[in-house]
Design an enzyme around this catalytic site. Structure first.
Site, PDB file in Angstrom:
ATOM      1  N   GLU A  32       0.832  -1.208   0.000  1.00  0.00           N
ATOM      2  CA  GLU A  32       0.000   0.000   0.000  1.00  0.00           C
ATOM      3  C   GLU A  32       0.865   1.257   0.000  1.00  0.00           C
ATOM      4  OE1 GLU A  32      -3.494   1.926   2.914  1.00  0.00           O
ATOM      5  OE2 GLU A  32      -2.262   0.241   3.604  1.00  0.00           O
ATOM      6  N   LYS A 102      -9.254   3.015  -2.122  1.00  0.00           N
ATOM      7  CA  LYS A 102      -9.580   2.421  -0.821  1.00  0.00           C
ATOM      8  C   LYS A 102     -10.923   2.946  -0.322  1.00  0.00           C
ATOM      9  CE  LYS A 102      -7.228   1.542   3.624  1.00  0.00           C
ATOM     10  NZ  LYS A 102      -6.002   1.891   4.400  1.00  0.00           N
ATOM     11  N   CYS A 136      -5.585  -3.010   2.176  1.00  0.00           N
ATOM     12  CA  CYS A 136      -5.368  -3.060   3.622  1.00  0.00           C
ATOM     13  C   CYS A 136      -6.656  -3.274   4.426  1.00  0.00           C
ATOM     14  CB  CYS A 136      -4.637  -1.786   4.057  1.00  0.00           C
ATOM     15  SG  CYS A 136      -3.883  -1.870   5.698  1.00  0.00           S
TER      16      CYS A 136
END
Length: 258
Positions: A32, A102, A136
């Protein structure tokens, strides 16, 4: 398909791609925000953010094409006034295949730097395999992983910046997500220190019935083979997807019925 996970500094990416190609990998997955750093502050993130087709995409596309290996990398994406925590998938020819923002932001660290994406399932066909993208914290929400499974994702690619003391996410949660949603999860972490954060490594590739590959807490190029035939077998043996009863789960998204 052979996948390599680059658990190491971004500066070593050219060497990692060369080594991955030499060993037959078709795709390299990195961490990430690997191109800029993650815990660098909102001002630095905003300064380094660029469009999905910006200079970083061009540079890394050329690198992927040079070695004939696909690449998934994390970067700060600018779209107008908004900055997103994004990942982009490149083909072995350096072409842009998919971009994901995200959707689930982790605490003040994420919220202070990024806007949240609003597209939950982003996929691409890669060498005959349907891959999906998360980042994540996203993988810690079973609903989101299940949405990928129901949309046909076979291999879920998850760049991460997992810090101590949350090693249990890599060790316990990721294999469970692969099992309960009957897909592969490729979880690519960092292994360095950034400010007060110590990233714990432990990158993981999990199939529905086993951990296929596991890194330690230091720099490593981790290799794993993902086989769609394994998914067909495990989905037949443990038919979670086929045995679902969606009418019973409406309260998860709609709230309880009166």
């Amino acid at each position: 398909m052979i996948i390599a996970v680059h658990q190491g500094p971004h500066a070593r990416l050219p060497q990692a791609l060369a080594a991955a190609a030499e060993k037959g990998a078709e795709l390299v997955v990195t961490a990430e925000m690997g191109t800029t750093g993650y815990h660098i502050g909102a001002a630095a993130v905003a300064q380094r953010a660029e469009a999905a087709d910006g200079p970083m995409a061009v540079e890394l596309g050329a690198l992927a094409a040079e070695h004939g290996v696909g690449l998934l990398y994390g970067y700060p994406e600018r779209d107008g006034d908004a900055v997103y925590n994004s990942v982009q998938l490149l083909s072995p020819q350096g072409e842009r295949l998919a971009n994901y923002r995200k959707t689930h932001l982790f605490g003040d660290l994420d919220r202070g730097q990024f806007s949240a994406g609003d597209t939950p399932v982003v996929q691409a066909e890669f060498n005959g395999v349907r891959v999906g993208l998360l980042i994540c914290y996203d993988v810690e929400f079973p609903e989101l992983v299940r949405a990928h499974a129901l949309a046909g994702t076979q291999v879920l690619l998850v760049p991460t910046a997992l810090m101590r003391p949350y090693e249990r996410i890599a060790d316990l949660v990721v294999p469970v997500r692969a099992h309960e949603s009957q897909l592969y999860v490729v979880y690519a972490n960092r292994c360095d220190v950034e400010g007060e954060l110590t990233y714990c490594g432990r990158s993981t590739v999990a199939s529905p019935d086993e951990v296929v590959a596991k890194a330690g807490d230091g720099p490593q190029l981790l290799f794993a083979e993902v086989d769609p035939a394994v998914l067909a077998r495990t989905r037949a043996e443990t038919p979670y997807l086929a045995d679902r009863r969606p009418s019973l789960y409406r309260s998860l998204t709609e709230g309880p019925r009166a």
